[in-house]
Motif scaffolding. Structure first.
Motif, short mmCIF file in Angstrom:
data_model
loop_
_atom_site.label_atom_id
_atom_site.label_comp_id
_atom_site.label_asym_id
_atom_site.label_seq_id
_atom_site.Cartn_x
_atom_site.Cartn_y
_atom_site.Cartn_z
N LEU A 193 -31.56 21.82 -22.71
CA LEU A 193 -31.76 23.09 -23.41
C LEU A 193 -31.04 24.25 -22.71
N GLY A 194 -30.39 23.98 -21.57
CA GLY A 194 -29.61 25.01 -20.90
C GLY A 194 -30.22 25.59 -19.64
N PHE A 195 -31.38 25.11 -19.22
CA PHE A 195 -32.03 25.60 -18.02
C PHE A 195 -31.41 24.98 -16.77
N HIS A 196 -31.54 25.68 -15.63
CA HIS A 196 -31.05 25.19 -14.34
C HIS A 196 -32.18 25.28 -13.32
N ALA A 197 -32.24 24.31 -12.43
CA ALA A 197 -33.26 24.33 -11.36
C ALA A 197 -32.99 25.53 -10.45
N GLU A 198 -34.07 26.20 -10.07
CA GLU A 198 -33.99 27.36 -9.17
C GLU A 198 -34.38 26.98 -7.75
N GLY A 199 -34.77 25.75 -7.56
CA GLY A 199 -35.20 25.31 -6.24
C GLY A 199 -35.76 23.91 -6.34
N PRO A 200 -36.27 23.40 -5.23
CA PRO A 200 -36.81 22.04 -5.22
C PRO A 200 -38.17 21.95 -5.92
N GLU A 201 -38.54 20.72 -6.22
CA GLU A 201 -39.86 20.46 -6.80
C GLU A 201 -40.92 20.94 -5.80
N ARG A 202 -41.98 21.59 -6.33
CA ARG A 202 -43.05 22.13 -5.48
C ARG A 202 -44.27 22.39 -6.35
N PRO A 203 -45.42 22.65 -5.72
CA PRO A 203 -46.59 23.00 -6.52
C PRO A 203 -46.39 24.37 -7.18
N SER A 204 -46.69 24.46 -8.48
CA SER A 204 -46.64 25.74 -9.19
C SER A 204 -47.84 26.57 -8.74
N PRO A 205 -47.94 27.83 -9.19
CA PRO A 205 -49.11 28.64 -8.82
C PRO A 205 -50.44 27.95 -9.17
N SER A 206 -50.43 27.11 -10.21
CA SER A 206 -51.67 26.42 -10.60
C SER A 206 -51.85 25.10 -9.86
N GLY A 207 -50.89 24.72 -9.01
CA GLY A 207 -51.02 23.49 -8.24
C GLY A 207 -50.31 22.29 -8.85
N VAL A 208 -49.83 22.41 -10.07
CA VAL A 208 -49.11 21.31 -10.73
C VAL A 208 -47.75 21.17 -10.05
N ILE A 209 -47.35 19.94 -9.75
CA ILE A 209 -46.06 19.69 -9.11
C ILE A 209 -44.97 19.89 -10.17
N THR A 210 -44.08 20.88 -9.92
CA THR A 210 -43.06 21.23 -10.90
C THR A 210 -41.77 21.66 -10.19
N THR A 211 -40.72 21.77 -11.01
CA THR A 211 -39.45 22.33 -10.56
C THR A 211 -39.27 23.67 -11.25
N PRO A 212 -39.11 24.77 -10.48
CA PRO A 212 -38.88 26.07 -11.12
C PRO A 212 -37.48 26.07 -11.74
N MET A 213 -37.39 26.55 -12.99
CA MET A 213 -36.12 26.55 -13.71
C MET A 213 -35.93 27.88 -14.42
N SER A 214 -34.67 28.21 -14.70
CA SER A 214 -34.40 29.44 -15.43
C SER A 214 -33.19 29.25 -16.34
N LEU A 215 -33.10 30.15 -17.30
CA LEU A 215 -31.98 30.20 -18.23
C LEU A 215 -31.64 31.67 -18.44
N ARG A 216 -30.36 32.01 -18.28
CA ARG A 216 -29.90 33.38 -18.52
C ARG A 216 -29.02 33.35 -19.75
N LEU A 217 -29.33 34.20 -20.71
CA LEU A 217 -28.53 34.25 -21.92
C LEU A 217 -27.20 34.93 -21.63
N THR A 218 -26.15 34.35 -22.18
CA THR A 218 -24.83 34.98 -22.11
C THR A 218 -24.63 35.75 -23.39
#
Length: 165
Positions: free
Chosen positions: A133-158
């Protein structure tokens, strides 16, 4: 799947039960195997009808995808910029429903708030979907604020992409 067959609309408070059933079913199948039992229980509680109903009443926007009368997908955005949920029922995956739900959710946020950057926390099984869908990882997999193990990702519109949206 015919694109005409898929219907997407905003959720109302009385949709909370159906959203919860679909979301918990998808989470049990795809997300919980990667999480601790405690975090899994807490995640399922946040997807209860009462919790979801409250979020809708407080103004969180949930987009619902239907094939006929069947709820097949749900997307929810916080603050017109952070994708909280993007679930498609297991038997309906691979049909472009997640892409269409995301596009509707993105367009809604751009229209409402002029959003140019979107974020999310992807579970391991969802990372490939979000990359498509166009998102990119912003860092390694880690616990989210709620504790769920996730990868932070972002998408910037051009500019080009925004014109398509």
């Amino acid at each position: 799947m015919s694109h005409d067959a898929l219907r997407i609309r905003l959720a109302q408070a009385d949709d909370a039960c159906a959203i919860g059933v679909l979301s918990r079913r998808v989470v049990r199948r795809w997300v919980l195997p990667e999480q601790s039992p405690k975090i899994g229980r807490e995640l399922l509680l946040r997807l209860s009808a009462g919790s979801l109903r409250q979020k809708i009443i407080e103004g969180q926007r949930f987009h619902l995808a239907y094939l006929g009368e069947v709820l097949v997908g749900v997307a929810a955005m916080r603050d017109d910029s952070h994708l909280l949920h993007l679930y498609v029922g297991t038997r309906y995956q691979g049909r472009g429903i997640a892409r269409r739900l995301w596009q509707r959710t993105l367009n809604d946020a751009v229209r409402r708030a002029g959003t140019r950057r979107f974020t999310l926390n992807a579970t391991r099984c969802a990372v490939p979907v979000y990359v498509r869908l166009g998102f990119h990882a912003e860092g390694p997999e880690r616990p989210s604020p709620s504790g769920v193990i996730t990868t932070p990702m972002s998408l910037r519109l051009t500019t080009r992409r925004n014109k398509q949206a």
